[in-house]
Design a protein around this motif. Structure first.
Motif, PDB file in Angstrom:
ATOM      1  N   ARG A  19       0.867  -0.683   0.069  1.00  0.00           N
ATOM      2  CA  ARG A  19       0.261   0.222  -0.023  1.00  0.00           C
ATOM      3  C   ARG A  19       0.879   1.493   0.333  1.00  0.00           C
ATOM      4  NH1 ARG A  19      -2.186   0.941   6.046  1.00  0.00           N
ATOM      5  NH2 ARG A  19      -0.202  -0.531   6.948  1.00  0.00           N
ATOM      6  N   TRP A  20       1.984   1.282   0.745  1.00  0.00           N
ATOM      7  CA  TRP A  20       2.680   1.511   0.598  1.00  0.00           C
ATOM      8  C   TRP A  20       3.671   2.583  -0.696  1.00  0.00           C
ATOM      9  CZ3 TRP A  20       1.658   5.160   4.547  1.00  0.00           C
ATOM     10  CH2 TRP A  20       1.464   5.225   5.446  1.00  0.00           C
ATOM     11  N   ASN A  21       3.392   2.114  -2.207  1.00  0.00           N
ATOM     12  CA  ASN A  21       3.906   2.250  -2.969  1.00  0.00           C
ATOM     13  C   ASN A  21       2.935   3.314  -4.667  1.00  0.00           C
ATOM     14  OD1 ASN A  21       6.394  -0.052  -2.848  1.00  0.00           O
ATOM     15  ND2 ASN A  21       4.923  -1.616  -3.806  1.00  0.00           N
ATOM     16  N   ASP A  22       1.204   3.588  -3.243  1.00  0.00           N
ATOM     17  CA  ASP A  22       1.388   4.478  -4.096  1.00  0.00           C
ATOM     18  C   ASP A  22       1.429   5.493  -3.336  1.00  0.00           C
ATOM     19  OD1 ASP A  22      -1.794   4.862  -6.148  1.00  0.00           O
ATOM     20  OD2 ASP A  22      -2.182   5.252  -4.028  1.00  0.00           O
ATOM     21  N   ASP A  23       1.332   6.873  -4.354  1.00  0.00           N
ATOM     22  CA  ASP A  23       1.819   7.351  -4.183  1.00  0.00           C
ATOM     23  C   ASP A  23       0.845   8.818  -3.833  1.00  0.00           C
ATOM     24  OD1 ASP A  23       4.275   8.190  -4.974  1.00  0.00           O
ATOM     25  OD2 ASP A  23       3.826   9.469  -7.175  1.00  0.00           O
ATOM     26  N   ALA A  24      -0.772   8.818  -3.771  1.00  0.00           N
ATOM     27  CA  ALA A  24      -2.227   8.867  -3.637  1.00  0.00           C
ATOM     28  C   ALA A  24      -1.870   8.067  -1.599  1.00  0.00           C
ATOM     29  CB  ALA A  24      -3.241   8.982  -4.268  1.00  0.00           C
ATOM     30  N   TYR A  25      -2.146   6.770  -2.127  1.00  0.00           N
ATOM     31  CA  TYR A  25      -1.914   6.350  -0.592  1.00  0.00           C
ATOM     32  C   TYR A  25      -1.289   7.098   1.078  1.00  0.00           C
ATOM     33  CZ  TYR A  25      -2.111   3.386   3.452  1.00  0.00           C
ATOM     34  OH  TYR A  25      -2.915   2.882   4.656  1.00  0.00           O
ATOM     35  N   ARG A  26       0.439   7.376   0.305  1.00  0.00           N
ATOM     36  CA  ARG A  26       1.188   8.305   1.689  1.00  0.00           C
ATOM     37  C   ARG A  26       0.643   9.425   1.409  1.00  0.00           C
ATOM     38  NH1 ARG A  26       4.709   5.330  -2.137  1.00  0.00           N
ATOM     39  NH2 ARG A  26       5.633   7.612  -2.779  1.00  0.00           N
ATOM     40  N   ARG A  27       0.618  10.386   0.479  1.00  0.00           N
ATOM     41  CA  ARG A  27      -0.188  11.163   0.823  1.00  0.00           C
ATOM     42  C   ARG A  27      -1.166  11.435   1.836  1.00  0.00           C
ATOM     43  NH1 ARG A  27       0.639  11.895  -4.595  1.00  0.00           N
ATOM     44  NH2 ARG A  27      -1.027  11.861  -5.270  1.00  0.00           N
ATOM     45  N   GLN A  28      -1.899  10.645   1.621  1.00  0.00           N
ATOM     46  CA  GLN A  28      -3.539  10.605   2.524  1.00  0.00           C
ATOM     47  C   GLN A  28      -3.112   9.724   3.554  1.00  0.00           C
ATOM     48  OE1 GLN A  28      -5.612   8.270   0.074  1.00  0.00           O
ATOM     49  NE2 GLN A  28      -6.547   9.456  -1.212  1.00  0.00           N
ATOM     50  N   HIS A  29      -2.034   9.395   3.916  1.00  0.00           N
ATOM     51  CA  HIS A  29      -1.633   8.620   5.397  1.00  0.00           C
ATOM     52  C   HIS A  29      -0.372   9.448   5.572  1.00  0.00           C
ATOM     53  CE1 HIS A  29      -5.034   5.961   3.571  1.00  0.00           C
ATOM     54  NE2 HIS A  29      -5.470   5.494   4.940  1.00  0.00           N
ATOM     55  N   CYS A  30       0.758  10.878   5.286  1.00  0.00           N
ATOM     56  CA  CYS A  30       1.039  11.061   5.535  1.00  0.00           C
ATOM     57  C   CYS A  30       1.432  10.852   7.177  1.00  0.00           C
ATOM     58  CB  CYS A  30       1.615  12.052   4.984  1.00  0.00           C
ATOM     59  SG  CYS A  30      -0.104  13.805   5.604  1.00  0.00           S
ATOM     60  N   ASP A  31       0.657  11.545   8.243  1.00  0.00           N
ATOM     61  CA  ASP A  31       0.308  11.746   9.620  1.00  0.00           C
ATOM     62  C   ASP A  31       1.307   9.812  10.219  1.00  0.00           C
ATOM     63  OD1 ASP A  31      -0.446  14.376   9.546  1.00  0.00           O
ATOM     64  OD2 ASP A  31      -2.419  12.910  10.070  1.00  0.00           O
ATOM     65  N   GLU A  32       0.800   9.165   9.600  1.00  0.00           N
ATOM     66  CA  GLU A  32       1.290   8.032   9.831  1.00  0.00           C
ATOM     67  C   GLU A  32       2.310   7.750   9.415  1.00  0.00           C
ATOM     68  OE1 GLU A  32       0.214   3.204   8.515  1.00  0.00           O
ATOM     69  OE2 GLU A  32      -1.738   5.171   8.025  1.00  0.00           O
ATOM     70  N   LEU A  33       2.795   7.999   7.912  1.00  0.00           N
ATOM     71  CA  LEU A  33       4.168   7.813   7.492  1.00  0.00           C
ATOM     72  C   LEU A  33       5.563   8.175   8.376  1.00  0.00           C
ATOM     73  CD1 LEU A  33       5.906   6.726   5.258  1.00  0.00           C
ATOM     74  CD2 LEU A  33       5.058   8.454   3.519  1.00  0.00           C
ATOM     75  N   PHE A  34       4.633   9.461   8.841  1.00  0.00           N
ATOM     76  CA  PHE A  34       5.373  10.401  10.021  1.00  0.00           C
ATOM     77  C   PHE A  34       5.949  10.295  10.970  1.00  0.00           C
ATOM     78  CE2 PHE A  34       4.000  14.116   6.576  1.00  0.00           C
ATOM     79  CZ  PHE A  34       5.709  13.903   6.060  1.00  0.00           C
ATOM     80  N   ASP A  35       4.936   9.622  11.190  1.00  0.00           N
ATOM     81  CA  ASP A  35       5.241   8.909  12.688  1.00  0.00           C
ATOM     82  C   ASP A  35       6.412   7.787  12.573  1.00  0.00           C
ATOM     83  OD1 ASP A  35       3.213  10.643  13.813  1.00  0.00           O
ATOM     84  OD2 ASP A  35       1.441   9.103  14.254  1.00  0.00           O
ATOM     85  N   ALA A  36       6.063   7.019  12.160  1.00  0.00           N
ATOM     86  CA  ALA A  36       6.995   5.579  11.586  1.00  0.00           C
ATOM     87  C   ALA A  36       7.720   5.870  10.969  1.00  0.00           C
ATOM     88  CB  ALA A  36       6.614   5.159  10.135  1.00  0.00           C
ATOM     89  N   ILE A  37       8.592   7.205  10.088  1.00  0.00           N
ATOM     90  CA  ILE A  37       9.560   7.107  10.397  1.00  0.00           C
ATOM     91  C   ILE A  37      10.189   8.070  11.684  1.00  0.00           C
ATOM     92  CG2 ILE A  37      11.172   9.519   9.172  1.00  0.00           C
ATOM     93  CD1 ILE A  37       8.871   8.763   6.489  1.00  0.00           C
TER      94      ILE A  37
END
Length: 92
Positions: A19-37
């Motif tokens: 799911r993280w391969n999709d640009d739109a998904y990453r934009r929609q879930h950026c908070d989760e992405l930034f928390d993981a980073i």
């Protein structure tokens, strides 16, 4: 890519999921992405992150706080900061 670096170090990282391969998904879930980073990055010092990222050809650089930047030898030598009057500070 930063994501590859994280996934290579953490076999169970959710960032390795398709799911993280999709640009739109990453934009929609950026908070989760930034928390993981942020959680992953906490195990390193700033210097370790910058050095390792640059070895991987990732554009990382340290960001200094204002007090630290004001004491930076290169900026001091160039006269980058000049004395001035302090304006009234905002209150929150």
């Amino acid at each position: 890519m930063l994501r590859d670096w994280i996934v290579n170090e953490e076999e169970r990282s959710a960032l390795g999921e398709e799911r993280w391969n999709d640009d739109a998904y990453r934009r929609q879930h950026c908070d989760e992405l930034f928390d993981a980073i942020a959680a992953w990055a906490k195990r390193y010092t700033t210097e370790e992150l910058v050095v390792q990222a640059q070895l991987r050809r990732l554009p990382f650089a340290p960001i200094a706080e204002l007090r630290e930047a004001a004491r930076h030898p290169q900026l001091v030598a160039r006269g980058f900061f000049i004395p001035g009057r302090q304006k009234r500070q905002c209150r929150r």
